[in-house]
Motif scaffolding. Structure first.
Motif, PDB file in Angstrom:
ATOM      1  N   LEU A  25       0.936  -1.315   0.051  1.00 35.84           N
ATOM      2  CA  LEU A  25       0.077  -0.477  -0.070  1.00 35.84           C
ATOM      3  C   LEU A  25       1.590   1.011   0.206  1.00 35.84           C
ATOM      4  CD1 LEU A  25      -2.798  -1.551   2.516  1.00 35.84           C
ATOM      5  CD2 LEU A  25      -2.918  -1.433   0.141  1.00 35.84           C
ATOM      6  N   VAL A  26       0.522   1.929  -1.112  1.00 32.10           N
ATOM      7  CA  VAL A  26       1.139   3.628  -0.754  1.00 32.10           C
ATOM      8  C   VAL A  26      -0.027   4.545  -0.065  1.00 32.10           C
ATOM      9  CG1 VAL A  26       1.868   6.139  -1.764  1.00 32.10           C
ATOM     10  CG2 VAL A  26       2.302   3.358  -2.743  1.00 32.10           C
ATOM     11  N   LEU A  27       0.374   5.487   1.142  1.00 33.05           N
ATOM     12  CA  LEU A  27      -0.113   6.261   1.873  1.00 33.05           C
ATOM     13  C   LEU A  27      -0.015   7.203   1.438  1.00 33.05           C
ATOM     14  CD1 LEU A  27      -1.482   3.548   4.733  1.00 33.05           C
ATOM     15  CD2 LEU A  27      -2.799   3.802   2.879  1.00 33.05           C
ATOM     16  N   GLU A  28      -0.732   8.011   1.755  1.00 29.47           N
ATOM     17  CA  GLU A  28      -0.627   9.558   1.422  1.00 29.47           C
ATOM     18  C   GLU A  28      -1.991  10.530   2.886  1.00 29.47           C
ATOM     19  OE1 GLU A  28       0.447  13.324  -1.506  1.00 29.47           O
ATOM     20  OE2 GLU A  28      -2.702  12.616  -1.325  1.00 29.47           O
ATOM     21  N   ASN A  29      -0.809  11.905   3.125  1.00 27.10           N
ATOM     22  CA  ASN A  29      -1.123  12.230   4.324  1.00 27.10           C
ATOM     23  C   ASN A  29      -1.477  11.333   5.682  1.00 27.10           C
ATOM     24  OD1 ASN A  29      -0.903  14.426   2.643  1.00 27.10           O
ATOM     25  ND2 ASN A  29      -3.594  14.285   2.729  1.00 27.10           N
ATOM     26  N   THR A  30       0.049  10.135   6.043  1.00 27.15           N
ATOM     27  CA  THR A  30      -0.245   9.609   6.956  1.00 27.15           C
ATOM     28  C   THR A  30      -0.110   9.772   8.555  1.00 27.15           C
ATOM     29  OG1 THR A  30       0.322   7.912   4.873  1.00 27.15           O
ATOM     30  CG2 THR A  30       0.325   7.150   6.966  1.00 27.15           C
ATOM     31  N   PHE A  31      -0.440   8.625   9.601  1.00 26.39           N
ATOM     32  CA  PHE A  31      -0.049   9.353  10.542  1.00 26.39           C
ATOM     33  C   PHE A  31      -0.094   7.808  11.391  1.00 26.39           C
ATOM     34  CE2 PHE A  31      -4.610  10.936  10.688  1.00 26.39           C
ATOM     35  CZ  PHE A  31      -5.460  10.265  11.876  1.00 26.39           C
ATOM     36  N   GLU A  32       0.220   8.097  12.654  1.00 27.91           N
ATOM     37  CA  GLU A  32       0.101   6.981  13.326  1.00 27.91           C
ATOM     38  C   GLU A  32      -0.186   7.000  14.729  1.00 27.91           C
ATOM     39  OE1 GLU A  32       3.072   3.326  15.763  1.00 27.91           O
ATOM     40  OE2 GLU A  32       4.154   4.826  14.013  1.00 27.91           O
ATOM     41  N   ARG A  33      -0.875   5.911  14.855  1.00 25.36           N
ATOM     42  CA  ARG A  33      -2.180   6.484  16.120  1.00 25.36           C
ATOM     43  C   ARG A  33      -2.151   5.707  16.978  1.00 25.36           C
ATOM     44  NH1 ARG A  33      -7.789   7.746  14.452  1.00 25.36           N
ATOM     45  NH2 ARG A  33      -7.307   9.922  14.442  1.00 25.36           N
ATOM     46  N   PHE A  34      -1.837   6.535  18.425  1.00 27.74           N
ATOM     47  CA  PHE A  34      -1.224   5.570  19.074  1.00 27.74           C
ATOM     48  C   PHE A  34      -2.551   5.882  20.369  1.00 27.74           C
ATOM     49  CE2 PHE A  34       3.012   7.612  17.540  1.00 27.74           C
ATOM     50  CZ  PHE A  34       3.351   5.456  18.246  1.00 27.74           C
ATOM     51  N   THR A  49      -6.488   7.703  26.243  1.00 26.54           N
ATOM     52  CA  THR A  49      -6.009   9.078  26.213  1.00 26.54           C
ATOM     53  C   THR A  49      -5.450   8.643  24.238  1.00 26.54           C
ATOM     54  OG1 THR A  49      -3.690   8.496  26.928  1.00 26.54           O
ATOM     55  CG2 THR A  49      -5.066   9.732  28.246  1.00 26.54           C
ATOM     56  N   TYR A  50      -5.348  10.031  23.233  1.00 25.81           N
ATOM     57  CA  TYR A  50      -4.687   9.062  22.541  1.00 25.81           C
ATOM     58  C   TYR A  50      -3.433  10.322  21.754  1.00 25.81           C
ATOM     59  CZ  TYR A  50      -7.175  12.421  19.072  1.00 25.81           C
ATOM     60  OH  TYR A  50      -8.288  13.399  18.901  1.00 25.81           O
ATOM     61  N   CYS A  51      -3.070   9.679  20.616  1.00 30.42           N
ATOM     62  CA  CYS A  51      -2.204  10.175  20.389  1.00 30.42           C
ATOM     63  C   CYS A  51      -1.832  10.049  18.717  1.00 30.42           C
ATOM     64  CB  CYS A  51      -0.801  10.387  20.398  1.00 30.42           C
ATOM     65  SG  CYS A  51       0.606  11.505  20.576  1.00 30.42           S
ATOM     66  N   ASP A  52      -1.590  10.843  17.837  1.00 31.13           N
ATOM     67  CA  ASP A  52      -1.212  10.996  16.284  1.00 31.13           C
ATOM     68  C   ASP A  52       0.368  11.253  15.999  1.00 31.13           C
ATOM     69  OD1 ASP A  52      -3.732   9.547  15.643  1.00 31.13           O
ATOM     70  OD2 ASP A  52      -4.416  12.057  15.115  1.00 31.13           O
ATOM     71  N   GLU A  53       1.075  10.703  15.654  1.00 31.15           N
ATOM     72  CA  GLU A  53       1.880  10.807  15.190  1.00 31.15           C
ATOM     73  C   GLU A  53       2.451  10.968  13.664  1.00 31.15           C
ATOM     74  OE1 GLU A  53       7.027  10.168  15.171  1.00 31.15           O
ATOM     75  OE2 GLU A  53       5.820   8.049  15.217  1.00 31.15           O
TER      76      GLU A  53
END
Length: 153
Positions: A65-74, A79-83
């Motif tokens: 897969l090729v993803l754009e505007n990607t972030f990893e979600r913790f 709580t949550y956080c996006d990198e």
């Protein structure tokens, strides 16, 4: 030169999803069915447990897969956080689960969680991973089996 008029939009009665006649692989289950998710936001759960969210731009026959505007979600407890990751390539064999993101449901779900700082979240995740590795390291490398010859006679 391809003649686009020879392709017609059809309805696959088995899959209940639109496909285009004349395009090889379109409407076939598996990697070819990812065509429905192109240019849409998807969530990918990887085999290592990471959540990756981004817009699907391309894929191949191996489900790379090729993803754009990607972030990893913790996600940690409440709580949550996006990198942010930018453009991201995921090898197909690392995909455990893939699905389209419903933005309305996602916003409703995220409103119940509080946002955490990236540094603090990464520190906690790192500690949890180290604890898991330490626990696995303490396990015996092999299991000793004891068989009694007289138990089978």
């Amino acid at each position: 030169m391809n003649d686009l008029t020879k392709w017609s939009l059809s309805q696959d009665t088995n899959l209940q999803s639109p496909w285009i006649e004349g395009i090889p692989g379109c409407g076939i289950p598996g990697a070819a069915s990812l065509v429905e998710h192109i240019d849409r936001q998807i969530l990918v759960l990887q085999r290592d447990g990471r959540y990756i969210v981004g817009y699907l731009r391309s894929y191949d026959q191996y489900a790379n897969l090729v993803l754009e505007n990607t972030f990893e979600r913790f996600i940690l407890d409440d709580t949550y956080c996006d990198e942010p990751l930018g453009i991201f390539i995921i090898r197909g064999e690392n995909v455990a689960l893939l699905g389209e993101v419903d933005e309305e449901k996602e916003n409703q779900w995220l409103s119940q969680l509080r946002t955490a700082s990236l540094e603090e979240t990464k520190r906690i995740v790192r500690e949890k991973r180290q604890a898991t590795k330490a626990h696995l390291h303490d396990q015996p490398e092999r299991v000793e089996w004891t068989f009694y010859d007289d138990a089978f006679f």
